[in-house]
Design an enzyme around this catalytic site. Sequence first.
Site, mmCIF file in Angstrom:
data_model
loop_
_atom_site.group_PDB
_atom_site.id
_atom_site.type_symbol
_atom_site.label_atom_id
_atom_site.label_comp_id
_atom_site.label_asym_id
_atom_site.label_seq_id
_atom_site.Cartn_x
_atom_site.Cartn_y
_atom_site.Cartn_z
ATOM 1 N N GLU A 155 7.647 0.219 12.037
ATOM 2 C CA GLU A 155 8.678 1.153 12.066
ATOM 3 C C GLU A 155 8.135 2.402 12.380
ATOM 4 O O GLU A 155 7.532 2.786 11.255
ATOM 5 C CB GLU A 155 9.849 1.004 11.053
ATOM 6 C CG GLU A 155 10.342 -0.016 10.931
ATOM 7 C CD GLU A 155 11.346 -0.265 9.796
ATOM 8 O OE1 GLU A 155 11.434 0.527 8.836
ATOM 9 O OE2 GLU A 155 12.204 -1.173 9.903
ATOM 10 N N CYS A 196 11.520 10.180 10.253
ATOM 11 C CA CYS A 196 11.454 9.573 11.510
ATOM 12 C C CYS A 196 12.561 9.807 12.642
ATOM 13 O O CYS A 196 12.345 9.912 13.833
ATOM 14 C CB CYS A 196 11.024 8.265 11.277
ATOM 15 S SG CYS A 196 12.454 7.192 10.261
ATOM 16 N N LYS A 248 0.863 -1.148 -0.122
ATOM 17 C CA LYS A 248 0.107 -0.007 -0.032
ATOM 18 C C LYS A 248 0.793 1.101 0.093
ATOM 19 O O LYS A 248 1.678 1.598 1.141
ATOM 20 C CB LYS A 248 -1.034 0.078 1.008
ATOM 21 C CG LYS A 248 -1.963 1.077 0.930
ATOM 22 C CD LYS A 248 -2.362 1.780 2.374
ATOM 23 C CE LYS A 248 -3.016 3.154 2.002
ATOM 24 N NZ LYS A 248 -2.383 3.990 1.316
ATOM 25 N N GLU A 282 6.095 14.364 18.405
ATOM 26 C CA GLU A 282 6.684 14.396 17.067
ATOM 27 C C GLU A 282 6.117 15.406 16.239
ATOM 28 O O GLU A 282 4.664 15.479 15.959
ATOM 29 C CB GLU A 282 6.435 13.061 16.385
ATOM 30 C CG GLU A 282 7.411 12.864 14.916
ATOM 31 C CD GLU A 282 7.069 11.581 14.310
ATOM 32 O OE1 GLU A 282 5.880 10.923 14.236
ATOM 33 O OE2 GLU A 282 8.056 10.988 13.844
#
Length: 482
Positions: free
Chosen positions: A252, A288, A178, A390
Amino acid sequence: MAELPEYKNLIGGEYRAAASGKCLDSINPSTGEVWARIPASDRTDVEAAVKAASDAFPAWSALPAAGRAHYLRKVGDIFRQHSEELTRLELLGIGCQARKSNVPSPAGGLAFLWDRAAGLTLDAVTGRSVPLDANTLGITRREPYGVVAAIVPYNSPQGMASSKASLAIAAGNTVVLKPPEQASPAILRFGELLAEVLPPGVVNMVSGRGADVGDPLVRHPDVRKITMTGAPDTARAIQRAAADNLTSCIFELGGKSPNIVFADADLDKAAYGVTTQAIYTTNAGQACVGGSRILIQRSILAEMLKRMKAIAEQIKLGDPFDPETTMGPLISQAQFDKVTGYIEIGKREAELVFGGRYGPELVPSRPGGFWVEPTLFIAKDNTPRICQEEIFGPVAAVIPFDTEEEAIAIANDSRFGLAAGLWTTNLARVNRFIRDIRSGNVWVNTYLQTRYELPFGGIKDSGYGHDDIMEFTVEKTAVIST
Ligand code: NAD
Protein backbone atom coordinates in the site's frame (compact mmCIF):
# COMPACT_ATOMS: atom_id res chain seq x y z
CA MET A 1 16.87 16.60 32.66
CA ALA A 2 14.21 14.00 33.47
CA GLU A 3 15.02 10.51 32.29
CA LEU A 4 13.54 9.75 28.90
CA PRO A 5 10.98 6.95 28.64
CA GLU A 6 12.48 3.92 26.91
CA TYR A 7 10.29 1.66 24.81
CA LYS A 8 11.26 -1.89 23.90
CA ASN A 9 10.81 -4.68 21.40
CA LEU A 10 8.24 -7.42 21.91
CA ILE A 11 9.79 -10.81 21.21
CA GLY A 12 8.22 -14.11 22.26
CA GLY A 13 6.03 -12.34 24.83
CA GLU A 14 9.00 -10.53 26.41
CA TYR A 15 9.37 -6.76 26.36
CA ARG A 16 13.11 -6.35 25.83
CA ALA A 17 15.83 -4.00 24.59
CA ALA A 18 17.75 -4.64 21.35
CA ALA A 19 20.36 -7.37 21.78
CA SER A 20 23.07 -4.80 21.05
CA GLY A 21 21.68 -2.49 23.74
CA LYS A 22 21.64 0.35 21.19
CA CYS A 23 18.82 2.91 21.04
CA LEU A 24 17.47 5.57 18.69
CA ASP A 25 16.02 8.92 19.72
CA SER A 26 12.37 9.73 19.10
CA ILE A 27 11.86 13.38 18.22
CA ASN A 28 8.67 15.27 19.07
CA PRO A 29 7.88 16.93 15.70
CA SER A 30 6.19 19.93 17.27
CA THR A 31 9.21 20.85 19.44
CA GLY A 32 12.15 19.18 17.71
CA GLU A 33 13.12 17.72 21.11
CA VAL A 34 14.03 14.14 21.96
CA TRP A 35 11.19 12.75 24.08
CA ALA A 36 11.73 8.97 24.09
CA ARG A 37 14.16 6.22 23.16
CA ILE A 38 13.46 3.11 21.10
CA PRO A 39 15.59 0.02 20.37
CA ALA A 40 17.99 0.31 17.42
CA SER A 41 17.54 -3.34 16.51
CA ASP A 42 19.38 -5.35 13.90
CA ARG A 43 19.51 -8.80 12.30
CA THR A 44 19.98 -10.57 15.67
CA ASP A 45 16.69 -9.20 17.01
CA VAL A 46 14.94 -10.00 13.73
CA GLU A 47 16.18 -13.61 13.94
CA ALA A 48 14.84 -13.91 17.50
CA ALA A 49 11.48 -12.41 16.54
CA VAL A 50 11.00 -14.63 13.47
CA LYS A 51 11.92 -17.68 15.57
CA ALA A 52 9.38 -16.67 18.23
CA ALA A 53 6.71 -16.18 15.57
CA SER A 54 7.56 -19.54 13.93
CA ASP A 55 7.42 -21.31 17.29
CA ALA A 56 4.04 -19.76 18.10
CA PHE A 57 2.51 -20.58 14.71
CA PRO A 58 1.50 -24.27 15.15
CA ALA A 59 -0.54 -23.69 18.31
CA TRP A 60 -2.01 -20.38 17.17
CA SER A 61 -3.09 -21.64 13.75
CA ALA A 62 -4.56 -24.79 15.33
CA LEU A 63 -6.84 -22.75 17.61
CA PRO A 64 -10.47 -22.89 16.55
CA ALA A 65 -11.70 -19.62 15.04
CA ALA A 66 -13.70 -18.79 18.16
CA GLY A 67 -10.54 -19.16 20.24
CA ARG A 68 -8.66 -16.67 18.09
CA ALA A 69 -11.67 -14.32 18.13
CA HIS A 70 -11.64 -14.40 21.93
CA TYR A 71 -8.04 -13.14 21.98
CA LEU A 72 -8.69 -10.52 19.31
CA ARG A 73 -11.48 -8.98 21.37
CA LYS A 74 -9.13 -8.83 24.34
CA VAL A 75 -6.71 -6.85 22.18
CA GLY A 76 -9.58 -4.50 21.29
CA ASP A 77 -10.04 -3.93 25.04
CA ILE A 78 -6.47 -2.58 25.22
CA PHE A 79 -7.59 0.37 23.12
CA ARG A 80 -10.74 0.81 25.18
CA GLN A 81 -8.82 0.73 28.48
CA HIS A 82 -5.67 2.66 27.49
CA SER A 83 -7.17 5.06 25.00
CA GLU A 84 -5.90 8.25 26.60
CA GLU A 85 -2.32 7.07 26.99
CA LEU A 86 -2.07 5.58 23.48
CA THR A 87 -3.62 8.66 21.87
CA ARG A 88 -1.14 10.87 23.72
CA LEU A 89 1.82 8.78 22.54
CA GLU A 90 0.54 8.92 18.96
CA LEU A 91 0.24 12.73 19.13
CA LEU A 92 3.71 13.07 20.65
CA GLY A 93 5.10 10.77 17.98
CA ILE A 94 3.57 12.15 14.81
CA GLY A 95 2.22 15.56 15.82
CA CYS A 96 -1.18 15.11 14.21
CA GLN A 97 -3.76 17.44 15.66
CA ALA A 98 -5.85 16.11 18.51
CA ARG A 99 -8.98 17.97 17.55
CA LYS A 100 -9.60 16.52 14.13
CA SER A 101 -7.36 14.08 12.41
CA ASN A 102 -7.53 11.10 10.16
CA VAL A 103 -5.94 9.01 12.86
CA PRO A 104 -8.88 7.35 14.57
CA SER A 105 -8.86 7.81 18.30
CA PRO A 106 -7.47 4.58 19.66
CA ALA A 107 -10.56 4.09 21.82
CA GLY A 108 -13.07 4.21 19.01
CA GLY A 109 -11.37 3.35 15.75
CA LEU A 110 -8.72 0.89 16.76
CA ALA A 111 -10.75 -1.24 19.17
CA PHE A 112 -13.20 -1.55 16.32
CA LEU A 113 -10.47 -2.90 14.02
CA TRP A 114 -9.72 -5.76 16.41
CA ASP A 115 -13.43 -6.44 17.01
CA ARG A 116 -13.95 -6.56 13.27
CA ALA A 117 -11.07 -9.01 12.82
CA ALA A 118 -12.61 -11.20 15.55
CA GLY A 119 -15.86 -11.30 13.56
CA LEU A 120 -14.06 -12.07 10.30
CA THR A 121 -12.22 -14.95 11.95
CA LEU A 122 -15.57 -16.60 12.51
CA ASP A 123 -17.36 -15.72 9.29
CA ALA A 124 -15.05 -14.94 6.40
CA VAL A 125 -12.37 -17.61 6.27
CA THR A 126 -14.27 -20.42 4.59
CA GLY A 127 -13.49 -22.79 1.72
CA ARG A 128 -15.50 -23.96 -1.28
CA SER A 129 -17.00 -27.31 -2.16
CA VAL A 130 -17.22 -28.44 -5.80
CA PRO A 131 -18.72 -31.86 -6.69
CA LEU A 132 -16.75 -33.41 -9.61
CA ASP A 133 -18.95 -36.47 -10.15
CA ALA A 134 -21.22 -38.71 -8.11
CA ASN A 135 -18.27 -40.17 -6.18
CA THR A 136 -15.85 -37.28 -6.11
CA LEU A 137 -15.89 -34.02 -4.19
CA GLY A 138 -13.48 -31.13 -4.54
CA ILE A 139 -13.02 -28.84 -1.55
CA THR A 140 -10.81 -25.90 -0.69
CA ARG A 141 -9.39 -24.84 2.64
CA ARG A 142 -8.21 -21.35 3.50
CA GLU A 143 -4.95 -21.74 5.40
CA PRO A 144 -2.62 -19.16 6.95
CA TYR A 145 0.77 -18.49 5.39
CA GLY A 146 2.81 -18.84 8.59
CA VAL A 147 4.91 -15.86 9.67
CA VAL A 148 3.80 -12.48 8.27
CA ALA A 149 6.11 -9.45 8.21
CA ALA A 150 4.08 -6.26 8.76
CA ILE A 151 5.95 -3.05 7.89
CA VAL A 152 4.33 0.19 9.02
CA PRO A 153 4.79 3.83 7.87
CA TYR A 154 5.06 6.82 10.18
CA ASN A 155 1.90 8.67 9.29
CA SER A 156 -0.63 6.36 10.95
CA PRO A 157 1.43 4.04 13.12
CA GLN A 158 -1.17 2.51 15.42
CA GLY A 159 -3.88 2.35 12.74
CA MET A 160 -1.63 0.57 10.26
CA ALA A 161 -0.14 -1.74 12.89
CA SER A 162 -3.62 -2.72 14.06
CA SER A 163 -5.06 -3.16 10.62
CA LYS A 164 -2.23 -5.42 9.47
CA ALA A 165 -1.68 -7.44 12.65
CA SER A 166 -5.37 -7.96 13.43
CA LEU A 167 -6.20 -9.45 10.03
CA ALA A 168 -3.02 -11.51 9.79
CA ILE A 169 -3.48 -13.18 13.17
CA ALA A 170 -7.24 -13.52 12.69
CA ALA A 171 -6.43 -15.72 9.70
CA GLY A 172 -4.14 -17.87 11.88
CA ASN A 173 -0.75 -16.37 10.99
CA THR A 174 1.76 -15.04 13.47
CA VAL A 175 3.39 -11.64 12.97
CA VAL A 176 6.68 -9.80 13.18
CA LEU A 177 5.87 -6.10 13.00
CA LYS A 178 8.31 -3.33 12.15
CA PRO A 179 7.21 0.08 13.49
CA PRO A 180 8.35 3.25 11.69
CA GLU A 181 11.55 4.61 13.23
CA GLN A 182 10.15 8.16 13.36
CA ALA A 183 7.11 7.21 15.46
CA SER A 184 7.53 3.92 17.30
CA PRO A 185 6.66 4.59 20.98
CA ALA A 186 2.86 4.31 20.62
CA ILE A 187 3.18 0.97 18.83
CA LEU A 188 5.82 -0.36 21.24
CA ARG A 189 3.74 0.58 24.28
CA PHE A 190 0.82 -1.20 22.61
CA GLY A 191 3.20 -4.17 22.24
CA GLU A 192 3.91 -4.12 25.97
CA LEU A 193 0.17 -4.29 26.62
CA LEU A 194 -0.27 -7.02 24.00
CA ALA A 195 2.11 -9.23 25.95
CA GLU A 196 -0.49 -9.34 28.71
CA VAL A 197 -3.30 -10.66 26.50
CA LEU A 198 -1.85 -12.68 23.59
CA PRO A 199 0.04 -15.97 23.78
CA PRO A 200 3.80 -15.36 23.46
CA GLY A 201 5.12 -14.99 19.92
CA VAL A 202 1.78 -14.46 18.16
CA VAL A 203 2.68 -10.79 17.60
CA ASN A 204 6.30 -9.64 17.85
CA MET A 205 7.67 -6.14 17.30
CA VAL A 206 11.19 -5.11 16.32
CA SER A 207 11.99 -1.41 16.07
CA GLY A 208 14.94 0.24 14.38
CA ARG A 209 16.11 1.89 11.18
CA GLY A 210 14.36 0.83 7.98
CA ALA A 211 16.94 -1.31 6.28
CA ASP A 212 18.65 -2.51 9.52
CA VAL A 213 15.47 -4.29 10.58
CA GLY A 214 13.32 -4.36 7.45
CA ASP A 215 15.86 -5.90 5.11
CA PRO A 216 16.76 -9.02 7.19
CA LEU A 217 13.07 -9.38 7.99
CA VAL A 218 11.81 -9.45 4.40
CA ARG A 219 14.73 -11.66 3.30
CA HIS A 220 14.07 -14.23 6.02
CA PRO A 221 13.12 -17.62 4.52
CA ASP A 222 10.61 -18.30 7.32
CA VAL A 223 8.64 -15.13 6.49
CA ARG A 224 6.01 -16.24 3.97
CA LYS A 225 3.97 -13.05 3.52
CA ILE A 226 4.89 -9.39 3.61
CA THR A 227 2.46 -6.53 4.07
CA MET A 228 4.11 -3.15 3.75
CA THR A 229 2.70 0.38 3.71
CA GLY A 230 5.13 3.08 2.69
CA ALA A 231 6.88 4.68 -0.25
CA PRO A 232 7.20 3.06 -3.71
CA ASP A 233 11.01 2.99 -3.67
CA THR A 234 11.01 1.17 -0.33
CA ALA A 235 8.52 -1.33 -1.79
CA ARG A 236 10.78 -1.89 -4.79
CA ALA A 237 13.71 -2.66 -2.44
CA ILE A 238 11.49 -5.05 -0.47
CA GLN A 239 10.20 -6.79 -3.58
CA ARG A 240 13.77 -7.34 -4.78
CA ALA A 241 14.83 -8.65 -1.35
CA ALA A 242 11.79 -10.95 -1.20
CA ALA A 243 12.43 -12.37 -4.66
CA ASP A 244 14.89 -15.06 -3.55
CA ASN A 245 12.24 -16.75 -1.43
CA LEU A 246 9.35 -15.79 -3.76
CA THR A 247 7.63 -14.31 -0.72
CA SER A 248 4.15 -12.98 -1.43
CA CYS A 249 3.70 -9.21 -0.89
CA ILE A 250 0.96 -6.66 -0.30
CA PHE A 251 2.05 -3.07 -0.98
CA GLU A 252 0.00 0.00 0.00
CA LEU A 253 2.05 2.91 -1.32
CA GLY A 254 2.03 6.59 -2.13
CA GLY A 255 -0.12 8.73 -4.37
CA LYS A 256 -0.61 11.95 -6.30
CA SER A 257 -4.35 11.83 -6.27
CA PRO A 258 -6.50 14.05 -8.50
CA ASN A 259 -9.49 15.81 -6.97
CA ILE A 260 -11.65 17.11 -9.82
CA VAL A 261 -14.20 19.91 -9.46
CA PHE A 262 -16.76 20.55 -12.22
CA ALA A 263 -18.72 23.76 -12.60
CA ASP A 264 -21.96 21.94 -11.75
CA ALA A 265 -20.67 20.87 -8.30
CA ASP A 266 -21.94 22.15 -4.97
CA LEU A 267 -19.11 24.67 -4.65
CA ASP A 268 -19.35 25.14 -0.88
CA LYS A 269 -18.94 21.43 -0.34
CA ALA A 270 -16.28 21.08 -3.01
CA ALA A 271 -14.17 24.00 -1.80
CA TYR A 272 -14.15 22.63 1.73
CA GLY A 273 -13.54 19.07 0.55
CA VAL A 274 -10.59 19.78 -1.71
CA THR A 275 -8.97 22.24 0.69
CA THR A 276 -9.12 20.67 4.10
CA GLN A 277 -10.39 17.09 4.12
CA ALA A 278 -8.30 16.13 1.14
CA ILE A 279 -4.98 17.68 1.96
CA TYR A 280 -4.06 20.24 4.58
CA THR A 281 -5.67 19.13 7.82
CA THR A 282 -5.10 15.44 7.26
CA ASN A 283 -1.80 14.95 9.05
CA ALA A 284 -0.45 18.19 7.53
CA GLY A 285 -0.75 16.60 4.11
CA GLN A 286 1.25 13.53 5.14
CA ALA A 287 -1.47 11.24 3.89
CA CYS A 288 -1.07 8.71 1.10
CA VAL A 289 -4.52 9.58 -0.25
CA GLY A 290 -3.93 13.35 -0.14
CA GLY A 291 -5.77 15.00 -3.03
CA SER A 292 -2.68 16.96 -3.99
CA ARG A 293 -3.66 17.64 -7.61
CA ILE A 294 -6.80 19.77 -7.65
CA LEU A 295 -8.32 19.90 -11.14
CA ILE A 296 -10.79 22.78 -11.50
CA GLN A 297 -13.01 23.54 -14.50
CA ARG A 298 -11.86 26.86 -15.90
CA SER A 299 -15.26 28.60 -15.69
CA ILE A 300 -15.24 28.35 -11.86
CA LEU A 301 -11.49 28.71 -11.34
CA ALA A 302 -11.47 32.24 -9.90
CA GLU A 303 -14.43 31.54 -7.61
CA MET A 304 -12.91 28.29 -6.32
CA LEU A 305 -9.51 29.84 -5.64
CA LYS A 306 -11.20 32.62 -3.66
CA ARG A 307 -13.16 30.13 -1.57
CA MET A 308 -10.18 27.83 -1.03
CA LYS A 309 -8.02 30.72 0.14
CA ALA A 310 -10.69 31.80 2.63
CA ILE A 311 -10.90 28.25 4.01
CA ALA A 312 -7.12 27.83 4.21
CA GLU A 313 -6.83 31.10 6.15
CA GLN A 314 -8.92 29.51 8.93
CA ILE A 315 -6.46 26.62 9.38
CA LYS A 316 -4.59 27.00 12.66
CA LEU A 317 -1.09 25.60 12.81
CA GLY A 318 0.24 24.71 16.24
CA ASP A 319 0.61 22.46 19.26
CA PRO A 320 -1.16 19.19 18.48
CA PHE A 321 -2.60 19.08 22.01
CA ASP A 322 -4.23 22.53 21.70
CA PRO A 323 -7.92 21.98 20.87
CA GLU A 324 -7.80 25.07 18.62
CA THR A 325 -5.10 23.53 16.41
CA THR A 326 -6.29 22.22 13.07
CA MET A 327 -2.93 21.41 11.50
CA GLY A 328 0.21 20.00 13.11
CA PRO A 329 3.88 19.90 12.09
CA LEU A 330 5.65 17.63 9.62
CA ILE A 331 7.21 14.52 11.12
CA SER A 332 10.92 15.32 10.90
CA GLN A 333 13.69 17.60 9.71
CA ALA A 334 14.17 15.29 6.70
CA GLN A 335 10.51 15.58 5.71
CA PHE A 336 10.61 19.36 6.32
CA ASP A 337 13.63 19.64 3.99
CA LYS A 338 11.91 17.55 1.33
CA VAL A 339 8.61 19.44 1.44
CA THR A 340 10.17 22.90 1.56
CA GLY A 341 12.44 21.87 -1.32
CA TYR A 342 9.29 21.19 -3.34
CA ILE A 343 7.86 24.57 -2.32
CA GLU A 344 10.93 26.25 -3.78
CA ILE A 345 10.64 24.13 -6.94
CA GLY A 346 6.95 25.07 -7.13
CA LYS A 347 7.79 28.79 -6.91
CA ARG A 348 9.95 28.35 -10.03
CA GLU A 349 7.69 26.11 -12.09
CA ALA A 350 4.19 27.36 -11.17
CA GLU A 351 2.40 30.34 -9.61
CA LEU A 352 1.86 30.58 -5.85
CA VAL A 353 -1.82 31.09 -4.89
CA PHE A 354 -1.38 31.09 -1.11
CA GLY A 355 1.04 29.92 1.59
CA GLY A 356 4.62 29.13 0.70
CA ARG A 357 6.10 30.08 4.09
CA TYR A 358 7.78 27.68 6.50
CA GLY A 359 9.95 27.68 9.61
CA PRO A 360 9.86 28.71 13.27
CA GLU A 361 8.12 32.08 12.79
CA LEU A 362 4.90 30.26 11.88
CA VAL A 363 4.54 28.98 15.47
CA PRO A 364 6.79 31.22 17.62
CA SER A 365 5.82 29.39 20.82
CA ARG A 366 7.35 26.17 19.39
CA PRO A 367 10.31 27.25 17.29
CA GLY A 368 11.84 23.77 17.13
CA GLY A 369 8.83 22.26 15.32
CA PHE A 370 8.77 21.36 11.65
CA TRP A 371 6.20 23.93 10.50
CA VAL A 372 4.98 24.47 6.95
CA GLU A 373 1.87 26.48 6.14
CA PRO A 374 -0.90 25.29 3.78
CA THR A 375 0.43 26.04 0.32
CA LEU A 376 -1.31 26.10 -3.04
CA PHE A 377 0.17 26.56 -6.50
CA ILE A 378 -1.55 26.88 -9.83
CA ALA A 379 0.14 25.11 -12.74
CA LYS A 380 -0.46 25.58 -16.46
CA ASP A 381 -0.63 21.84 -17.03
CA ASN A 382 0.22 18.51 -15.39
CA THR A 383 3.91 18.43 -16.30
CA PRO A 384 5.66 20.25 -13.38
CA ARG A 385 7.36 18.11 -10.76
CA ILE A 386 4.93 19.42 -8.14
CA CYS A 387 2.14 17.78 -10.19
CA GLN A 388 3.95 14.50 -10.78
CA GLU A 389 5.87 13.65 -7.60
CA GLU A 390 4.51 12.79 -4.17
CA ILE A 391 5.38 15.68 -1.83
CA PHE A 392 3.72 14.29 1.33
CA GLY A 393 3.12 17.63 2.99
CA PRO A 394 0.60 20.50 2.95
CA VAL A 395 1.35 21.44 -0.64
CA ALA A 396 -1.14 21.09 -3.50
CA ALA A 397 -1.34 22.24 -7.10
CA VAL A 398 -4.39 23.42 -9.03
CA ILE A 399 -4.54 22.40 -12.69
CA PRO A 400 -7.30 24.07 -14.73
CA PHE A 401 -9.23 22.12 -17.40
CA ASP A 402 -12.06 22.76 -19.86
CA THR A 403 -13.68 19.44 -20.79
CA GLU A 404 -14.44 16.16 -19.08
CA GLU A 405 -12.15 14.27 -21.47
CA GLU A 406 -9.31 16.62 -20.62
CA ALA A 407 -9.93 16.17 -16.90
CA ILE A 408 -9.80 12.38 -17.13
CA ALA A 409 -6.64 12.53 -19.27
CA ILE A 410 -4.89 14.79 -16.74
CA ALA A 411 -6.09 12.69 -13.82
CA ASN A 412 -4.73 9.50 -15.38
CA ASP A 413 -1.43 11.09 -16.40
CA SER A 414 0.38 9.90 -13.26
CA ARG A 415 2.63 7.04 -12.24
CA PHE A 416 0.42 6.69 -9.17
CA GLY A 417 -3.10 5.28 -8.91
CA LEU A 418 -4.22 5.38 -5.30
CA ALA A 419 -7.29 7.61 -5.09
CA ALA A 420 -9.36 10.15 -7.01
CA GLY A 421 -12.10 12.60 -6.08
CA LEU A 422 -14.92 13.97 -8.21
CA TRP A 423 -17.20 16.89 -7.38
CA THR A 424 -20.25 17.10 -9.64
CA THR A 425 -24.04 16.77 -9.65
CA ASN A 426 -24.09 15.02 -13.04
CA LEU A 427 -24.79 11.32 -12.44
CA ALA A 428 -23.87 10.22 -15.95
CA ARG A 429 -20.48 11.86 -15.46
CA VAL A 430 -20.10 10.06 -12.13
CA ASN A 431 -20.64 6.71 -13.86
CA ARG A 432 -18.14 7.50 -16.62
CA PHE A 433 -15.59 8.75 -14.14
CA ILE A 434 -15.78 5.67 -11.90
CA ARG A 435 -15.23 3.54 -15.00
CA ASP A 436 -12.45 5.57 -16.62
CA ILE A 437 -10.29 6.69 -13.72
CA ARG A 438 -7.19 4.56 -13.12
CA SER A 439 -7.05 4.35 -9.34
CA GLY A 440 -7.83 1.96 -6.51
CA ASN A 441 -10.29 4.25 -4.73
CA VAL A 442 -12.80 6.82 -5.96
CA TRP A 443 -14.69 9.38 -3.90
CA VAL A 444 -17.64 11.33 -5.31
CA ASN A 445 -18.76 14.53 -3.56
CA THR A 446 -16.78 13.53 -0.51
CA TYR A 447 -13.16 12.66 0.18
CA LEU A 448 -11.37 10.31 2.55
CA GLN A 449 -14.63 8.95 3.92
CA THR A 450 -14.29 5.22 4.39
CA ARG A 451 -14.78 2.30 6.72
CA TYR A 452 -12.49 -0.55 7.44
CA GLU A 453 -14.93 -2.96 5.79
CA LEU A 454 -14.17 -1.37 2.41
CA PRO A 455 -11.03 -2.58 0.66
CA PHE A 456 -8.30 0.02 0.32
CA GLY A 457 -5.37 -0.23 -2.07
CA GLY A 458 -3.86 1.12 -5.24
CA ILE A 459 -2.55 0.35 -8.70
CA LYS A 460 0.62 1.34 -10.57
CA ASP A 461 3.20 2.96 -8.23
CA SER A 462 0.55 3.02 -5.51
CA GLY A 463 1.06 -0.71 -5.00
CA TYR A 464 -1.04 -3.83 -5.18
CA GLY A 465 -3.14 -5.96 -2.88
CA HIS A 466 -5.21 -5.04 0.14
CA ASP A 467 -4.89 -5.66 3.83
CA ASP A 468 -7.84 -8.04 3.63
CA ILE A 469 -8.22 -11.22 5.67
CA MET A 470 -8.33 -13.38 2.53
CA GLU A 471 -4.96 -12.01 1.42
CA PHE A 472 -3.50 -13.48 4.58
CA THR A 473 -4.62 -16.96 3.56
CA VAL A 474 -3.62 -19.49 0.91
CA GLU A 475 -6.37 -21.53 -0.70
CA LYS A 476 -5.56 -25.25 -0.76
CA THR A 477 -7.49 -27.61 -3.04
CA ALA A 478 -8.29 -31.24 -2.22
CA VAL A 479 -10.18 -33.75 -4.36
CA ILE A 480 -11.70 -36.70 -2.48
CA SER A 481 -12.96 -39.81 -4.25
CA THR A 482 -14.77 -42.66 -2.56
P1 NAD B 1 8.94 4.54 4.01
O1 NAD B 1 8.78 3.74 2.77
O2 NAD B 1 10.12 5.39 4.16
O3 NAD B 1 8.93 3.57 5.29
C1 NAD B 1 7.88 2.65 5.50
C2 NAD B 1 8.38 1.52 6.39
O4 NAD B 1 9.35 0.76 5.64
C3 NAD B 1 9.10 2.01 7.65
O5 NAD B 1 8.76 1.18 8.74
C4 NAD B 1 10.56 1.84 7.28
O6 NAD B 1 11.39 1.69 8.39
C5 NAD B 1 10.51 0.57 6.45
N1 NAD B 1 11.67 0.37 5.58
C6 NAD B 1 12.53 1.28 5.09
N2 NAD B 1 13.47 0.70 4.33
C7 NAD B 1 13.20 -0.63 4.33
C8 NAD B 1 13.81 -1.76 3.73
N3 NAD B 1 14.89 -1.66 2.96
N4 NAD B 1 13.25 -2.98 3.93
C9 NAD B 1 12.14 -3.11 4.69
N5 NAD B 1 11.53 -2.07 5.30
C10 NAD B 1 12.05 -0.84 5.13
O7 NAD B 1 7.59 5.37 4.14
P2 NAD B 1 7.23 6.48 5.23
O8 NAD B 1 8.03 7.69 4.96
O9 NAD B 1 7.20 5.90 6.60
O10 NAD B 1 5.70 6.73 4.85
C11 NAD B 1 5.34 7.58 3.81
C12 NAD B 1 4.97 6.81 2.58
O11 NAD B 1 3.98 5.83 2.89
C13 NAD B 1 4.33 7.71 1.54
O12 NAD B 1 4.78 7.36 0.25
C14 NAD B 1 2.86 7.41 1.71
O13 NAD B 1 2.08 7.75 0.59
C15 NAD B 1 2.87 5.96 2.01
N6 NAD B 1 1.63 5.53 2.67
C16 NAD B 1 0.73 4.75 1.97
C17 NAD B 1 -0.47 4.37 2.56
C18 NAD B 1 -1.46 3.50 1.82
O14 NAD B 1 -2.31 2.90 2.48
N7 NAD B 1 -1.40 3.40 0.51
C19 NAD B 1 -0.77 4.77 3.87
C20 NAD B 1 0.16 5.55 4.55
C21 NAD B 1 1.36 5.92 3.94
